[in-house]
Write a protein that holds these residues in place. Structure first.
Motif, PDB file in Angstrom:
ATOM      1  N   SER A  38      48.884  46.347  34.649  1.00 28.66           N
ATOM      2  CA  SER A  38      50.011  46.164  33.729  1.00 28.66           C
ATOM      3  C   SER A  38      49.550  45.366  32.513  1.00 28.66           C
ATOM      4  O   SER A  38      48.359  45.082  32.353  1.00 28.66           O
ATOM      5  CB  SER A  38      51.145  45.418  34.434  1.00 28.66           C
ATOM      6  OG  SER A  38      50.771  44.064  34.667  1.00 28.66           O
ATOM      7  N   ASN A  39      50.498  44.984  31.677  1.00 30.19           N
ATOM      8  CA  ASN A  39      50.164  44.158  30.518  1.00 30.19           C
ATOM      9  C   ASN A  39      50.469  42.688  30.784  1.00 30.19           C
ATOM     10  O   ASN A  39      50.586  41.888  29.859  1.00 30.19           O
ATOM     11  CB  ASN A  39      50.927  44.633  29.278  1.00 30.19           C
ATOM     12  CG  ASN A  39      52.445  44.522  29.454  1.00 30.19           C
ATOM     13  OD1 ASN A  39      52.932  44.329  30.575  1.00 30.19           O
ATOM     14  ND2 ASN A  39      53.186  44.637  28.372  1.00 30.19           N
ATOM     15  N   LEU A  65      43.546  44.398  30.533  1.00 24.65           N
ATOM     16  CA  LEU A  65      44.939  44.702  30.844  1.00 24.65           C
ATOM     17  C   LEU A  65      45.195  46.204  30.714  1.00 24.65           C
ATOM     18  O   LEU A  65      44.443  46.912  30.038  1.00 24.65           O
ATOM     19  CB  LEU A  65      45.877  43.929  29.911  1.00 24.65           C
ATOM     20  CG  LEU A  65      45.838  42.398  30.010  1.00 24.65           C
ATOM     21  CD1 LEU A  65      46.759  41.778  28.973  1.00 24.65           C
ATOM     22  CD2 LEU A  65      46.209  41.928  31.406  1.00 24.65           C
ATOM     23  N   ASN A  66      46.259  46.674  31.342  1.00 27.58           N
ATOM     24  CA  ASN A  66      46.600  48.103  31.320  1.00 27.58           C
ATOM     25  C   ASN A  66      45.401  48.961  31.738  1.00 27.58           C
ATOM     26  O   ASN A  66      45.171  50.041  31.197  1.00 27.58           O
ATOM     27  CB  ASN A  66      47.080  48.522  29.918  1.00 27.58           C
ATOM     28  CG  ASN A  66      48.376  47.834  29.532  1.00 27.58           C
ATOM     29  OD1 ASN A  66      49.337  47.837  30.284  1.00 27.58           O
ATOM     30  ND2 ASN A  66      48.396  47.221  28.359  1.00 27.58           N
ATOM     31  N   SER A  67      44.654  48.455  32.710  1.00 29.78           N
ATOM     32  CA  SER A  67      43.456  49.143  33.177  1.00 29.78           C
ATOM     33  C   SER A  67      43.499  49.291  34.698  1.00 29.78           C
ATOM     34  O   SER A  67      43.816  48.337  35.409  1.00 29.78           O
ATOM     35  CB  SER A  67      42.199  48.364  32.780  1.00 29.78           C
ATOM     36  OG  SER A  67      42.119  48.226  31.371  1.00 29.78           O
ATOM     37  N   SER A  81      42.098  53.447  31.454  1.00 36.15           N
ATOM     38  CA  SER A  81      43.111  52.771  30.647  1.00 36.15           C
ATOM     39  C   SER A  81      44.430  53.526  30.710  1.00 36.15           C
ATOM     40  O   SER A  81      44.497  54.647  31.229  1.00 36.15           O
ATOM     41  CB  SER A  81      42.645  52.662  29.192  1.00 36.15           C
ATOM     42  OG  SER A  81      42.436  53.955  28.642  1.00 36.15           O
ATOM     43  N   ALA A  82      45.466  52.933  30.180  1.00 38.90           N
ATOM     44  CA  ALA A  82      46.793  53.533  30.223  1.00 38.90           C
ATOM     45  C   ALA A  82      46.849  54.867  29.484  1.00 38.90           C
ATOM     46  O   ALA A  82      47.647  55.747  29.831  1.00 38.90           O
ATOM     47  CB  ALA A  82      47.815  52.567  29.620  1.00 38.90           C
ATOM     48  N   ASP A  83      45.981  55.042  28.482  1.00 39.32           N
ATOM     49  CA  ASP A  83      45.977  56.302  27.720  1.00 39.32           C
ATOM     50  C   ASP A  83      45.073  57.361  28.361  1.00 39.32           C
ATOM     51  O   ASP A  83      44.883  58.448  27.806  1.00 39.32           O
ATOM     52  CB  ASP A  83      45.559  56.057  26.271  1.00 39.32           C
ATOM     53  CG  ASP A  83      44.157  55.457  26.149  1.00 39.32           C
ATOM     54  OD1 ASP A  83      43.459  55.355  27.173  1.00 39.32           O
ATOM     55  OD2 ASP A  83      43.777  55.080  25.028  1.00 39.32           O
TER      56      ASP A  83
END
Length: 225
Positions: A38-39, A65-67, A81-83
């Motif tokens: 999460s962030n 983060l977001n990983s 990653s989130a993307d």
């Protein structure tokens, strides 16, 4: 990036520095990293996460983060990653501190997969399917009033509070009295982050530094007596 991961990474830095000095190994060649899906770190808000990130950066701990963990081998870790992008990091030693699972017996007998195997409960901590079944802690799924759409944090203090309430409600049930609703208090987190430094998040307020660390030591002393 939970409480265990952050505390372990921060403490690990101190031990690794001692080992580097003892065996004449360059500290610059050592990398300690935290992966968090999460962030947020330790589930804290933006302010708390910023305080933790700054402290970890000072300790030379890299935070992603977001990983998410995508793959782990003997020599490397692949994070996503989130993307959807992938990044490969060299890795000699991996410590897994993420993920809490509901007891297998509970999951198979009463739990619901959409709740991660936990038992959906009403405010009295009774199963939504069977009022004679009560659940607490990690085995109970109850929405968090402070975080719409999410369950209450899977923390020891929450489980202890719920366990005590269930004991009272069982007695009330036998005696034919009204049951008591579970009303979660304000979430509080007090986590040491390397050396004599700790961070305390109480609602929207964040405290940090030596005095917070000292307060945690006093709390530990209380439970050791």
């Amino acid at each position: 990036g939970g409480a265990t991961g952050v505390e372990m990474a921060a403490e690990l830095v101190g031990f690794l520095k001692k080992l580097c000095k003892k065996y004449d190994f360059l500290w610059d060649k050592v990398h300690v990293r935290i992966l968090e899906g999460s962030n947020k770190l330790i589930g804290m808000d933006e302010k708390g996460t910023a305080v933790l990130a700054k402290r970890l950066q000072k300790l030379s701990v890299e935070v992603f983060l977001n990983s998410f963990m995508h793959e782990a081998t003997k020599d490397e870790v692949v994070i996503k990653s989130a993307d959807g992008g992938l990044q490969t990091l060299p890795s000699d030693f991996l410590i897994w501190t993420g993920g809490v699972q509901v007891n297998t017996v509970v999951r198979q007998a009463f739990g619901e997969e959409k709740c991660g195997g936990a038992i959906p409960v009403n405010p009295f901590l009774q199963s939504m399917e069977d009022r004679n079944v009560f659940a607490a802690g990690d085995n109970a799924f109850l929405h968090d009033p402070e975080n719409p759409g999410k369950r209450l944090p899977m923390l020891a203090q929450v489980a202890a509070e719920q366990g005590a309430l269930i004991a009272r409600n069982l007695l009330a049930l036998v005696q034919g009295n009204l049951l008591e609703e579970y009303k979660p208090g304000k979430s509080e987190l007090l986590v040491p982050v390397g050396g004599k430094f700790a961070v305390w998040c109480r609602g929207a307020r964040v405290y940090k530094g030596f005095w917070v660390w000292l307060m945690r030591r006093i709390v530990c002393l209380k439970y050791s007596l």
